[in-house]
Write a protein that holds these residues in place. Structure first.
Motif, mmCIF file in Angstrom:
data_model
loop_
_atom_site.group_PDB
_atom_site.id
_atom_site.type_symbol
_atom_site.label_atom_id
_atom_site.label_comp_id
_atom_site.label_asym_id
_atom_site.label_seq_id
_atom_site.Cartn_x
_atom_site.Cartn_y
_atom_site.Cartn_z
ATOM 1 N N TYR A 254 4.762 7.041 30.257
ATOM 2 C CA TYR A 254 4.549 8.045 31.545
ATOM 3 C C TYR A 254 6.458 8.996 31.225
ATOM 4 N N GLN A 255 7.051 9.037 30.919
ATOM 5 C CA GLN A 255 8.517 9.403 30.988
ATOM 6 C C GLN A 255 8.673 10.644 30.355
ATOM 7 N N SER A 256 9.162 11.440 31.280
ATOM 8 C CA SER A 256 9.455 13.232 30.056
ATOM 9 C C SER A 256 10.473 13.363 30.452
ATOM 10 N N ASP A 257 10.293 15.088 30.117
ATOM 11 C CA ASP A 257 11.866 15.627 29.844
ATOM 12 C C ASP A 257 12.176 16.345 31.413
ATOM 13 N N TRP A 258 12.957 16.789 31.812
ATOM 14 C CA TRP A 258 13.275 17.919 32.611
ATOM 15 C C TRP A 258 12.706 19.294 32.752
ATOM 16 N N TRP A 259 12.642 19.196 31.625
ATOM 17 C CA TRP A 259 12.105 20.842 31.258
ATOM 18 C C TRP A 259 10.297 21.211 31.061
ATOM 19 N N SER A 260 10.164 19.488 31.186
ATOM 20 C CA SER A 260 8.533 19.967 30.527
ATOM 21 C C SER A 260 7.759 19.992 32.449
ATOM 22 N N TRP A 261 8.422 19.677 33.486
ATOM 23 C CA TRP A 261 7.949 19.517 34.731
ATOM 24 C C TRP A 261 7.401 20.799 35.453
ATOM 25 N N PRO A 262 8.024 21.589 34.835
ATOM 26 C CA PRO A 262 7.361 23.121 35.898
ATOM 27 C C PRO A 262 5.928 23.779 34.452
ATOM 28 N N LEU A 263 6.073 22.840 33.286
ATOM 29 C CA LEU A 263 4.904 23.629 32.455
ATOM 30 C C LEU A 263 3.698 22.146 32.752
ATOM 31 N N MET A 264 4.255 20.882 33.671
ATOM 32 C CA MET A 264 3.015 20.453 33.768
ATOM 33 C C MET A 264 2.557 19.471 32.510
ATOM 34 N N LEU A 265 3.093 19.252 31.645
ATOM 35 C CA LEU A 265 2.827 18.914 30.431
ATOM 36 C C LEU A 265 2.515 17.329 30.816
ATOM 37 N N ARG A 266 3.535 16.282 31.585
ATOM 38 C CA ARG A 266 3.227 14.866 31.605
ATOM 39 C C ARG A 266 2.746 14.536 32.679
ATOM 40 N N PRO A 267 1.246 14.677 33.335
ATOM 41 C CA PRO A 267 1.448 14.332 34.519
ATOM 42 C C PRO A 267 1.132 12.532 34.562
ATOM 43 N N ILE A 321 19.929 20.483 39.415
ATOM 44 C CA ILE A 321 20.108 18.801 39.631
ATOM 45 C C ILE A 321 19.333 17.855 38.237
ATOM 46 N N TRP A 322 18.008 18.093 37.862
ATOM 47 C CA TRP A 322 17.886 16.992 37.167
ATOM 48 C C TRP A 322 18.308 17.235 35.598
ATOM 49 N N ALA A 323 18.968 18.338 35.179
ATOM 50 C CA ALA A 323 18.720 18.053 34.189
ATOM 51 C C ALA A 323 20.887 17.773 33.900
ATOM 52 N N ALA A 324 21.168 17.450 35.161
ATOM 53 C CA ALA A 324 22.929 16.938 35.505
ATOM 54 C C ALA A 324 23.089 15.483 35.575
ATOM 55 N N ILE A 325 21.720 15.169 36.213
ATOM 56 C CA ILE A 325 22.038 14.220 36.693
ATOM 57 C C ILE A 325 22.082 12.655 35.415
ATOM 58 N N PRO A 326 22.899 11.650 35.232
ATOM 59 C CA PRO A 326 22.547 10.590 33.921
ATOM 60 C C PRO A 326 21.941 9.725 34.028
ATOM 61 N N LYS A 327 20.511 10.163 34.016
ATOM 62 C CA LYS A 327 19.400 9.385 34.052
ATOM 63 C C LYS A 327 18.708 9.632 32.920
ATOM 64 N N SER A 328 18.860 7.971 32.107
ATOM 65 C CA SER A 328 18.404 7.880 30.967
ATOM 66 C C SER A 328 16.784 8.396 30.735
ATOM 67 N N LEU A 329 15.811 8.265 31.925
ATOM 68 C CA LEU A 329 14.612 8.118 31.683
ATOM 69 C C LEU A 329 13.815 9.321 33.148
ATOM 70 N N GLY A 330 13.079 10.144 32.111
ATOM 71 C CA GLY A 330 12.492 10.718 33.617
ATOM 72 C C GLY A 330 11.051 10.854 33.700
ATOM 73 N N PHE A 331 10.063 12.066 34.992
ATOM 74 C CA PHE A 331 9.342 11.337 35.387
ATOM 75 C C PHE A 331 8.415 12.108 36.091
ATOM 76 N N TYR A 332 7.482 12.789 36.071
ATOM 77 C CA TYR A 332 6.957 13.985 36.542
ATOM 78 C C TYR A 332 7.269 14.168 37.971
ATOM 79 N N TYR A 333 7.218 12.644 38.917
ATOM 80 C CA TYR A 333 7.851 12.842 40.070
ATOM 81 C C TYR A 333 8.733 13.183 40.597
ATOM 82 N N TYR A 334 9.601 13.125 39.935
ATOM 83 C CA TYR A 334 11.181 13.968 40.210
ATOM 84 C C TYR A 334 11.021 15.243 40.366
ATOM 85 N N TYR A 335 10.141 15.679 40.219
ATOM 86 C CA TYR A 335 9.693 17.644 40.294
ATOM 87 C C TYR A 335 9.284 17.701 41.599
#
Length: 400
Positions: A254-267, A321-335
């Motif tokens: 379920y990992q996803s990139d920060w730029w994909s969250w506004p588009l809701m690509l990976r709930p 913030i999420w574009a800058a935070i040094p986390k190796s994985l991102g998830f939609y709930y970060y949005y």
């Protein structure tokens, strides 16, 4: 006095209504949902003051979940009671934020509605995770910041302290709130241009209270039966927490990139299995009208400038913030926080319409409500007919 002239009473009514919405069938699913498998055991350990658990995050959310366990018992209601209150507080804080910013009950009511039915707030209010608490404290803290910025000189420091308390509590839930403390301090400084000394002192108060509130949440950890935290080790503990949060993690489906969250690509499917003999599902997905319509509203708010640009700017800030935070994985709930700003931007953007087009406000609200009802079975853990029933709501293969 008319109800419309009593915004504080309206705010309480909104919180009560949101609580009722979120509380319906709170005990389903009757099994741990997604990251409840981490945070409920951590809350149990906190309630018993037994040992450190989930030490990569600060302790406040686990302490609050533990309060629910202590009051309602170790059951689904107990796990989710405090997240429910956090969700209701988020909706009320959204109302307060907009009425402080615009002075319009109409705009604030639409904003509160959009926050409540934006689905991510709904789901997080019914799950024992961190982000529901994060949203409540940050939105309330930002509302308090506006209140402080507009205060008379004599009251500014006290109101700034309230903002610091709320934002510091947000940091004590999740470090992602820390940039908002800095932003609030800058906002207080900027608001004090006419009286720079008063503005500086209020900003310092806000920052100091936030730091004090953050570290105060660690006090219960001093009393663990096993491996208690030593007060002198608090700073070293922060370094270990940073190392845990920035470690490289293995890939997740379920990992996803920060730029994909506004588009809701990976709930994210928080839950999809049999529960009490019934197929149930909980999908973390935003309300398409609000999430996608919010992007247009954000652009409109930035174009309008002034007070509207504050909301658009907060959304941009939350993404950066999420574009800058040094986390190796991102998830939609970060949005989660960004989604709240998108919901508020919808109300703010609609308020820009000329009088002849104001019918669009209730029409858009009706569309958002209709979509909320459409998705309700798979965001509320409702009973589904069979294991393939989820396909009825899958608009994209990436949602599966």
């Amino acid at each position: 006095m008319r109800l419309v002239d009593r915004p504080r009473l309206i705010c309480l009514i909104i919180a009560a209504a949101a609580s009722l919405l979120f509380a319906l069938h709170l005990d389903r699913p009757g099994k741990p949902v997604f990251d409840e498998v981490h945070y409920v055991p951590a809350a149990r350990a906190m309630l018993a003051l037994d040992h450190p658990a989930n030490t990569e995050h600060p302790p406040l959310a686990k302490e609050l979940i533990a309060v629910g366990l202590g009051v309602f018992g170790d059951n689904p209601i107990g796990w989710r009671a405090m997240p429910l209150l956090a969700g209701a507080a988020t909706v009320a804080a959204g109302f307060a934020f907009l009425i402080l910013l615009f002075g319009s009950v109409r705009t604030a009511l639409f904003g509160a509605l959009f926050v409540a039915i934006n689905q991510t707030v709904f789901v997080q209010a019914r799950v024992a995770m961190l982000d529901g608490f994060l949203g409540a404290f940050v939105i309330a803290g930002l509302a308090a910041t506006i209140w402080a910025a507009r205060a008379p000189t004599g009251a500014r420091a006290a109101r700034a302290a309230l903002a610091g308390l709320l934002l510091g509590a947000g940091v004590a839930v999740k470090w992602a709130a820390a940039p908002y403390v800095a932003l609030a301090c800058l906002a207080i400084l900027a608001s004090g241009r006419q009286r720079p000394v008063a503005g500086l002192s209020a900003a310092i108060v806000l920052g100091l209270v936030a730091v004090a509130a953050y570290f105060a949440t660690f006090v219960p950890t001093f009393f663990y039966t096993h491996d208690p935290v030593v007060p002198s080790d608090l700073l070293a503990l922060q370094q270990r927490m940073y190392a845990a949060q920035t470690q490289v993690l293995q890939a997740h489906p379920y990992q996803s990139d920060w730029w994909s969250w506004p588009l809701m690509l990976r709930p994210i499917w928080y839950f999809y299995e049999l529960d009490a003999g019934v197929q149930r599902g909980v999908l973390l997905i935003g309300n398409p009208a609000i999430m996608w319509g919010g992007l247009v509203a954000i652009l409109a708010c930035l174009w309008a400038r002034g007070r509207h640009a504050i909301i658009g700017g907060l959304w941009v800030f939350s993404i950066l913030i999420w574009a800058a935070i040094p986390k190796s994985l991102g998830f939609y709930y970060y949005y989660h926080l960004s989604g709240i700003f998108a919901a508020l931007a919808c109300a703010a953007g609609l308020s820009l319409l000329p009088p002849r087009l104001r019918w669009i406000e209730p029409a858009f609200a009706a569309l958002a409500v209709a979509l909320f009802l459409y998705f309700y079975p798979i965001i509320s853990g409702g009973a589904l007919s069979d294991p393939q029933d989820f396909n009825r709501w899958m608009w994209s293969d990436s949602w599966r």
